[in-house]
Scaffold this motif. Sequence first.
Motif, PDB file in Angstrom:
ATOM      1  N   SER A 169       1.922  -5.218   2.478  1.00  0.00           N
ATOM      2  CA  SER A 169       2.746  -4.470   3.425  1.00  0.00           C
ATOM      3  C   SER A 169       3.606  -5.446   4.215  1.00  0.00           C
ATOM      4  O   SER A 169       3.202  -6.578   4.489  1.00  0.00           O
ATOM      5  N   TYR A 170       4.784  -4.990   4.593  1.00  0.00           N
ATOM      6  CA  TYR A 170       5.725  -5.825   5.323  1.00  0.00           C
ATOM      7  C   TYR A 170       6.634  -4.927   6.154  1.00  0.00           C
ATOM      8  O   TYR A 170       6.718  -3.704   5.948  1.00  0.00           O
ATOM      9  N   ILE A 192       9.095  -9.266  -1.993  1.00  0.00           N
ATOM     10  CA  ILE A 192       9.818  -8.109  -1.455  1.00  0.00           C
ATOM     11  C   ILE A 192      11.057  -7.807  -2.292  1.00  0.00           C
ATOM     12  O   ILE A 192      11.376  -6.644  -2.577  1.00  0.00           O
ATOM     13  N   ASP A 193      11.759  -8.841  -2.695  1.00  0.00           N
ATOM     14  CA  ASP A 193      12.946  -8.660  -3.531  1.00  0.00           C
ATOM     15  C   ASP A 193      12.585  -7.944  -4.831  1.00  0.00           C
ATOM     16  O   ASP A 193      13.331  -7.079  -5.302  1.00  0.00           O
ATOM     17  N   ILE A 194      11.429  -8.280  -5.407  1.00  0.00           N
ATOM     18  CA  ILE A 194      10.970  -7.621  -6.637  1.00  0.00           C
ATOM     19  C   ILE A 194      10.621  -6.163  -6.346  1.00  0.00           C
ATOM     20  O   ILE A 194      10.984  -5.254  -7.109  1.00  0.00           O
ATOM     21  N   SER A 251       1.140  -8.549   5.424  1.00  0.00           N
ATOM     22  CA  SER A 251      -0.284  -8.432   5.134  1.00  0.00           C
ATOM     23  C   SER A 251      -0.442  -8.312   3.621  1.00  0.00           C
ATOM     24  O   SER A 251       0.150  -7.416   2.996  1.00  0.00           O
ATOM     25  N   MET A 252      -1.180  -9.233   3.027  1.00  0.00           N
ATOM     26  CA  MET A 252      -1.285  -9.283   1.570  1.00  0.00           C
ATOM     27  C   MET A 252      -2.736  -9.452   1.143  1.00  0.00           C
ATOM     28  O   MET A 252      -3.426 -10.357   1.608  1.00  0.00           O
ATOM     29  N   THR A 253      -3.190  -8.576   0.255  1.00  0.00           N
ATOM     30  CA  THR A 253      -4.514  -8.687  -0.347  1.00  0.00           C
ATOM     31  C   THR A 253      -4.337  -8.867  -1.848  1.00  0.00           C
ATOM     32  O   THR A 253      -3.717  -8.027  -2.513  1.00  0.00           O
ATOM     33  N   VAL A 254      -4.857  -9.966  -2.376  1.00  0.00           N
ATOM     34  CA  VAL A 254      -4.747 -10.278  -3.802  1.00  0.00           C
ATOM     35  C   VAL A 254      -6.148 -10.210  -4.405  1.00  0.00           C
ATOM     36  O   VAL A 254      -7.061 -10.887  -3.936  1.00  0.00           O
ATOM     37  N   THR A 255      -6.311  -9.379  -5.428  1.00  0.00           N
ATOM     38  CA  THR A 255      -7.610  -9.226  -6.094  1.00  0.00           C
ATOM     39  C   THR A 255      -7.458  -9.604  -7.554  1.00  0.00           C
ATOM     40  O   THR A 255      -6.657  -8.986  -8.279  1.00  0.00           O
ATOM     41  N   ILE A 256      -8.179 -10.625  -7.983  1.00  0.00           N
ATOM     42  CA  ILE A 256      -8.142 -11.067  -9.374  1.00  0.00           C
ATOM     43  C   ILE A 256      -9.571 -11.226  -9.874  1.00  0.00           C
ATOM     44  O   ILE A 256     -10.365 -11.978  -9.297  1.00  0.00           O
TER      45      ILE A 256
END
Length: 263
Positions: free
Chosen positions: A149-150, A249-251, A215-220
């Motif tokens: 989210s941004y 964000i650009d993507i 706010s970024m959550t990365v799950t791998i």
Amino acid sequence: MSLLIFLAAGCSVQIAGISDEFKGYNQQDHNVIESHGQIDNPQYLDEFIRSVDKGEDAEVRIVSYTSEGDPVFKDLNFNGEEIEYKLDTTQDQFGADKVSKKKCKEINRIDRTKETVYEVSCGKNTSPIDLLTIDYDANRQDSFEIDFSYDNGNRVNISTQKQSLTVQSDENIITQNGFQFTEAQLNQIYKLLVLENYMEEKDLSARCSQSPDYSMTVTINGGQRVFEWSDCDEGADVADMTQMAERVIDIIEKTQSYRNVFE
């Protein structure tokens, strides 16, 4: 305080094979660490290449861990004229148990769609030596999800797991269900995260506001990292993380789901 959470699951399993005896190599200067597909500090190889291009003395070490957790060392030393490449497998219990050296003239970084390859050339009649390959193919992971989210005037949130995109303004909330990145877009995001060393702790301290801009959550593979920060924070990694986030964000804003919100 660095706002980062590492839940012990898939990602921790990937590095569990490193024996305690050799963990100190991660902390030494100018070490690039390759462990079970995870890469730390690839920027040191880029710095080495820049020094070679300028004719400046430089050195770098690549530490690659075998599946048993044994380190294999690749040392590069540039003296202003040529590169000395040294391969040390003496601490690999199933390796050749020797140290070999070569004089090389050229080091290259080759960027492809799903990988970046670093290699040295050590003679006209010999094949280049592969130093390091960084894989950006998200499909090779058992799972890869991102919740991000941004704030760009509206609060935007995307979740690949929930397949949703939400745009919240002061007046209302618009949600697009069925949100998905294309394979190419997902690989672009995965590449940005890998190059940003997302597995390492990030200094996102000295908070300038109570509500973070990002706010970024990365799950791998069951392992998870959580980052929260604003671009006015003063932590050492804020500028690089913000630059990475802006490219994500650009993507996002090129996806059809995002465009549908504003049509």
